[in-house]
Each structure stands twice: as structure tokens, then as C-alpha cells.
Design an enzyme around this catalytic site. Sequence first.
Site, PDB file in Angstrom:
ATOM      1  N   SER A 195       0.829  -1.200   0.000  1.00 26.46           N
ATOM      2  CA  SER A 195       0.000   0.000   0.000  1.00 26.46           C
ATOM      3  C   SER A 195       0.870   1.259   0.000  1.00 26.46           C
ATOM      4  O   SER A 195       1.584   1.528  -0.950  1.00 26.46           O
ATOM      5  CB  SER A 195      -0.959  -0.025   1.197  1.00 26.46           C
ATOM      6  OG  SER A 195      -1.873   1.027   1.154  1.00 26.46           O
ATOM      7  N   ASP A 197      -2.467   6.137  -3.780  1.00 21.04           N
ATOM      8  CA  ASP A 197      -1.322   5.506  -3.134  1.00 21.04           C
ATOM      9  C   ASP A 197      -0.814   4.381  -4.031  1.00 21.04           C
ATOM     10  O   ASP A 197      -1.276   4.214  -5.165  1.00 21.04           O
ATOM     11  CB  ASP A 197      -1.704   5.003  -1.744  1.00 21.04           C
ATOM     12  CG  ASP A 197      -2.705   3.855  -1.787  1.00 21.04           C
ATOM     13  OD1 ASP A 197      -3.408   3.706  -2.805  1.00 21.04           O
ATOM     14  OD2 ASP A 197      -2.804   3.108  -0.790  1.00 21.04           O
ATOM     15  N   ASP A 246      -1.102   1.060  -4.254  1.00 16.24           N
ATOM     16  CA  ASP A 246      -1.981   0.015  -4.807  1.00 16.24           C
ATOM     17  C   ASP A 246      -3.352   0.547  -5.195  1.00 16.24           C
ATOM     18  O   ASP A 246      -4.252  -0.228  -5.518  1.00 16.24           O
ATOM     19  CB  ASP A 246      -2.116  -1.159  -3.840  1.00 16.24           C
ATOM     20  CG  ASP A 246      -2.916  -0.836  -2.589  1.00 16.24           C
ATOM     21  OD1 ASP A 246      -2.816   0.308  -2.097  1.00 16.24           O
ATOM     22  OD2 ASP A 246      -3.645  -1.715  -2.097  1.00 16.24           O
ATOM     23  N   ASP A 268      -5.911   2.021  -3.673  1.00 20.88           N
ATOM     24  CA  ASP A 268      -7.162   1.900  -2.920  1.00 20.88           C
ATOM     25  C   ASP A 268      -7.402   3.127  -2.047  1.00 20.88           C
ATOM     26  O   ASP A 268      -8.364   3.179  -1.289  1.00 20.88           O
ATOM     27  CB  ASP A 268      -7.197   0.612  -2.094  1.00 20.88           C
ATOM     28  CG  ASP A 268      -6.193   0.581  -0.948  1.00 20.88           C
ATOM     29  OD1 ASP A 268      -5.321   1.480  -0.880  1.00 20.88           O
ATOM     30  OD2 ASP A 268      -6.272  -0.353  -0.121  1.00 20.88           O
TER      31      ASP A 268
END
Length: 468
Positions: free
Chosen positions: A99, A235, A237, A239
Site C-alpha cells: 500500500s 497511493d 496500490d 485503494d
Amino acid sequence: MDRTGVRFGTSGIRGPVVQMTDETCYAYVMAFMQAIASDADKVILGHDLRPSSPRIAAACAAAIKDTGREPLYVGSLPTPAVACFASWMQAPAIVITGSHIPYDRNGIKFYRAEGEISKADEEAISAATVDLPDSIALPALPEAFPLARQAYVRRYVDFFGAGTLSGLTVAVYEHSSVARDILREVLQALDAKVVSLGRTDVFVPIDTEAVRAEDVEQARAWASEHRFDALVSTDGDADRPLIADEKGSWLRGDIVGLLCAQFLKAQVVVTPVSSNTAAERSGSFMKVLRTRIGSPYVIEAMTAAVAKGQAGVVGYEANGGLLLGSAVGRHGKALSALPTRDALLPILSLLCLMKENNCRMSELTRDLPRRFTASDRLQNIPPEKSRAFIDSLKNDAGLLAKVCAAGADSILHIDETDGLRVTFASQLIVHLRPSGNAPELRCYTEADSMEQATSVCESCLKNVLAAL
């Protein structure tokens, strides 16, 4: 787990890359297959753009194959895209991503076909006993199966409709986001003019709750150099969204979530205790439910609300990630539930909100209650040290008031839902909490002005550091 320290945090397992060995990752996937996905015949497998992610994905693929199942590799994709495709395929999924945390750390997220695993599922995985081979042969990752990417793009292009963003110029801060190409493709399909900025092959740890000073300065510089209506990013990834107005000022994630919930005409909003109290003060929703920090807790509360027959259930976190507990509609089109954090939906929702209101991005908040939030963190603080410090504050009201807000008035309320959240009589709020993903102690503040929220956040962390 004890040897490596690689454990479940707020969402998925996380740890230093050097500790996320082939053996460790293989063991976790074997445990997932045993405890959660024993009936599956295939597992969707994707990852972000961290340099360590493909190797970890290969270790995960080896474990899946050794259980006699098929890994369906979808390549580098946003976490919500993998989750969405897994739901469509009615198959479990594994996403390799750290993340927003630095590149020398990484993680693995596990999904049932229905969505993110629960805290009970995490406990079942952690308690599993698995057999490991003497050696692990890593398979070569095949060419990515393209349908997952295509389905995610169509999800938003079909829902919002071609031409929706006609006339808008949107700058995309691409950096190392796994969504950088998809985001540009979707925006262009909706007829926005896209300006690509800041693309790099070096991983950039974008934390939407603690935006780096260089990204604050860069956004303002880009606003001066380029004429755009909004600057958007995610960010690592994808999400969690990062959205700036035409002046290059980044919007707070909880305000992004609140505006999106209004745009989607949510009836029930689920959000962690750290989010801005403007959600309740706005009077926009039938019910606002507060949870611990972390998408599993938001999902649990959304699921309970849906089970009670409530419609229009939308969740969001202070990081800006949006979750759909139930389907939502717009102009006769339905968008299916997606109970995992997503960055594209809030980005597109705010851009559409601008168009519908014929206003600038900076003007979207003008009708919201005037409550402002700030957040930052102390890094390299072991979680056990953070927890011990917070426990000491609970037992010393004088020290608590001094650390949180020197000179503030009396304490009105203390909330221990997640960490320590203190409301003073003046309605100033200070919230201290150990991160569930990294060795960090986070501070969230809320006040009647941005200047006060920022100042108190900075002074609180200085006081904490001195006390530690």
C-alpha cells in the site's frame, strides 16, 4: 510469524521485504488456502509496482499450485480491480502490496470471493499449521490475464458515461501508482483532457493521511505551471485517492469520503472514529456509524447494516478510500457493491460533482460544516512502545492534557474505540493511535480552523516524542 515478525496489521500482513521470504509468503498462502479457500479451484493473483512484488507473487503462485489449484495471474493491477474481478469470478484473491508504506516493506492482502477477509479469518490463518517443502521452486509469472483490467475500466466508464467529464482538464500525478495508466484511460474515456505528471519507476510511498512535504510543494508548483481543474493521484496500490483542487491544495481524505457519500446519495455512512465529525454535523445521512480504524471493521459494520435491510450503505476512511456496502444508482445506472477500499470511485465522483454544481474543486466544501482535520506520524516507533505510552496517558489526566494540547481547556470526552481520542470542551479533538501496518504512532486532530488543527497536530507529536 514469531521469527520474522510478519503479521496481520490493519489490512493484510505486512513486514520488511527481507523478512518476507519465499518460505514466509508460501506458508501464509498455504494457511489461507487451508483455513479460508479450501473449496476454491482457482485463486486470482495480482500485485503492485514495488520491486519486490513479482518475487512475492511467484512464491504465492507456488503455494497455490502445490495445493492443486490454479493461480489466475492478472499482473500489476489496483487492489480494488483485483477484488472486483474476484467477486465477478466468484473466486478468492491474493494481492501483493504494501500500500503506502516504504518500498523496503511489503505485504499480502487476502480476499474471499465476497470481499476482504475478516478479523476472524485473519485469526484462522494465523492459527493454521502447514507443511513446508524442503525447497520452494518459484514459477515464472505468465502474461497477465487481461479481462480483470478491462472489467475494472468498464465498471466506471459504463457507470459514469462517455462525455461526463467533457471540458475538464485533469492532471494525474502518476508516480509509481499501479493505477496510473488505468486512471488516465478512464478519464480520457469520460472525455476529460489529461495531463500526466511525475511518472517514475522508483517506488514512491504516497500516504494519503500524511502527505509528504515535497508532494505538498510539488502540487502547488504544478498548479502554477499547468492550468488544470483538479490534480488526482492514488497511493501505491490505488485503494486510497489523493485529490487536489485547482490551486494544488490536497483535500483531506475524510472530506473526500463525505463529499462522495453525498454525491452517491448514501443513506447510511460507516466510517472510522478518526474521520471528521462533519459527517454527523452535515445532516446528510440517516445514520452515521463509527468503527475502529481499518477496512475490516468498516466492512463488518456495513455488512450488518445491509443485513438489517438498510440501503445506500457507503463506507469511507480518513485516507479517502471509498467502500460500497450496497449497490448505488445514478441516472438509471447501477454500480454494484464493492466492499473494499477504492480510489477511482471517489476521484470520479468529485470530478462529476464539480461538473454538476458548475463550480471549482476548491468550492465543493463551501456548504460543509467548518471542521478541519490534520494528521501526521512519528516513524520508527515500535508498536509495543506506542501502546505502552498510550496506556500511561489513560492513567494520567494531567499528562494527557499536556501532551495532547498544552493550554487547552478541560477534557469533555475520551474515546478508546481505537487508540485514545480526546475531545476537549472547546470541541478540539486529538487522537493518538499506533499504526496497524508499520512502526508508527499516528496523530489525528480536528478543530474549527485548519491552522489550529495543523498546529495542535505538530505540537502534540513534538510532546509525544519528548515524552517517549
